[in-house]
Scaffold this active site. Sequence first.
Site, PDB file in Angstrom:
ATOM      1  N   LYS A 154       0.793  -1.229   0.000  1.00 27.28           N
ATOM      2  CA  LYS A 154       0.000   0.000   0.000  1.00 27.28           C
ATOM      3  C   LYS A 154       0.831   1.288   0.000  1.00 27.28           C
ATOM      4  O   LYS A 154       0.391   2.299  -0.535  1.00 27.28           O
ATOM      5  CB  LYS A 154      -0.943   0.016   1.206  1.00 27.28           C
ATOM      6  CG  LYS A 154      -2.136  -0.909   1.054  1.00 27.28           C
ATOM      7  CD  LYS A 154      -3.096  -0.732   2.206  1.00 27.28           C
ATOM      8  CE  LYS A 154      -4.344  -1.547   1.990  1.00 27.28           C
ATOM      9  NZ  LYS A 154      -5.377  -1.286   2.996  1.00 27.28           N
ATOM     10  N   ASP A 160     -10.023   3.554   1.485  1.00 26.45           N
ATOM     11  CA  ASP A 160     -10.165   3.051   2.870  1.00 26.45           C
ATOM     12  C   ASP A 160     -10.707   4.145   3.790  1.00 26.45           C
ATOM     13  O   ASP A 160     -11.577   3.888   4.625  1.00 26.45           O
ATOM     14  CB  ASP A 160      -8.810   2.583   3.423  1.00 26.45           C
ATOM     15  CG  ASP A 160      -8.400   1.218   2.890  1.00 26.45           C
ATOM     16  OD1 ASP A 160      -9.293   0.429   2.519  1.00 26.45           O
ATOM     17  OD2 ASP A 160      -7.184   0.954   2.847  1.00 26.45           O
TER      18      ASP A 160
END
Length: 293
Positions: A71, A109
Amino acid sequence: MAINGQTQLVGVIGWPITHSLSPEMHNAAFSYMGLNWRYVPLPVRSEHLREALRGIASLGFRGINVTVPHKVDVIPLVDTITEAVTVVGAINTIRVDRSTGRLEGMNTDMGGFLSDMAANRISFGKDRPVIILGAGGAARAAAAGLVRSGAHVILVNRTLAHAESIVYFMQSSWAQPNIEFAPVDALAEVSRNACLIVNTTPVGQWPNVTETPWTEGVPFPQDCTVYDMVYHPVKTRLLREAEAAGLRAVSGIGMLVYQGANAFEAWTGKKPPIDLMKMTCLQILNESGALKL
Ligand code: ATR
């Protein structure tokens, strides 16, 4: 719908990719919407990350999700990033520009977490703190979303330096962010008046279902909500104990669904069938026994 020359591809890169619910969640949504799209798991080792990203564009993928451990490492490998990536410091979704093949790094997210907070009517102000347990990528997304929404956040993590670096990162990005960090042995003191506890660690996740990220012997705050990003099992030990103490307990399955829904919309330009996506995840978890634990 048959796979043919018109089929559009998306997927998820990570290592290892084992129990991801995303392929089934997205494929159910594509099928429901009558879209000839498919979502595939793509296990990619760290040393192949750069080549894999080039391949995504060359193979005509429309986008990908990015998961652990890539990520943060993908940030320098994409062409543009959204503001959410700047504030969270991580990418979980990439959209491929169809005409140029350029890669746009996004973070769904943070929005997914906030959407689930709103869907569950979980409120937070600056008078009572929010405790975030953990200091990894998921903690960054939750912390950024909460601080931006006006919450007072306290990060509690076993490795203090990781919590400290999130706080410093936010201090370097915004003027006076309402965020601090504390060691685990200060949990009782800093959580006494908390309105919300968010677990972002994997503690309590299948198969370690007897574990809890909450320190034994520390009382839960009164009139508080506990949100657990672990969704397998759906009722973790943390959530069961919080409920037994009279607190409201919320499973993080909704965050998975909303971050996926936001990625779906970014790739397809269409509104996703959120309820169907959630039902699909719950059905898979039910089949694996995760609802009964
Ligand atoms: P993600 O990016 O999905 O949030 P991560 O980067 O692995 O995942 O972060 C997990 C967080 O959970 C970390 O803060 C980790 O603590 P450290 O910073 O000390 O590594 C925390 N964590 C993981 N396992 C833990 C455990 N057994 N007890 C306490 N904290 C744990």
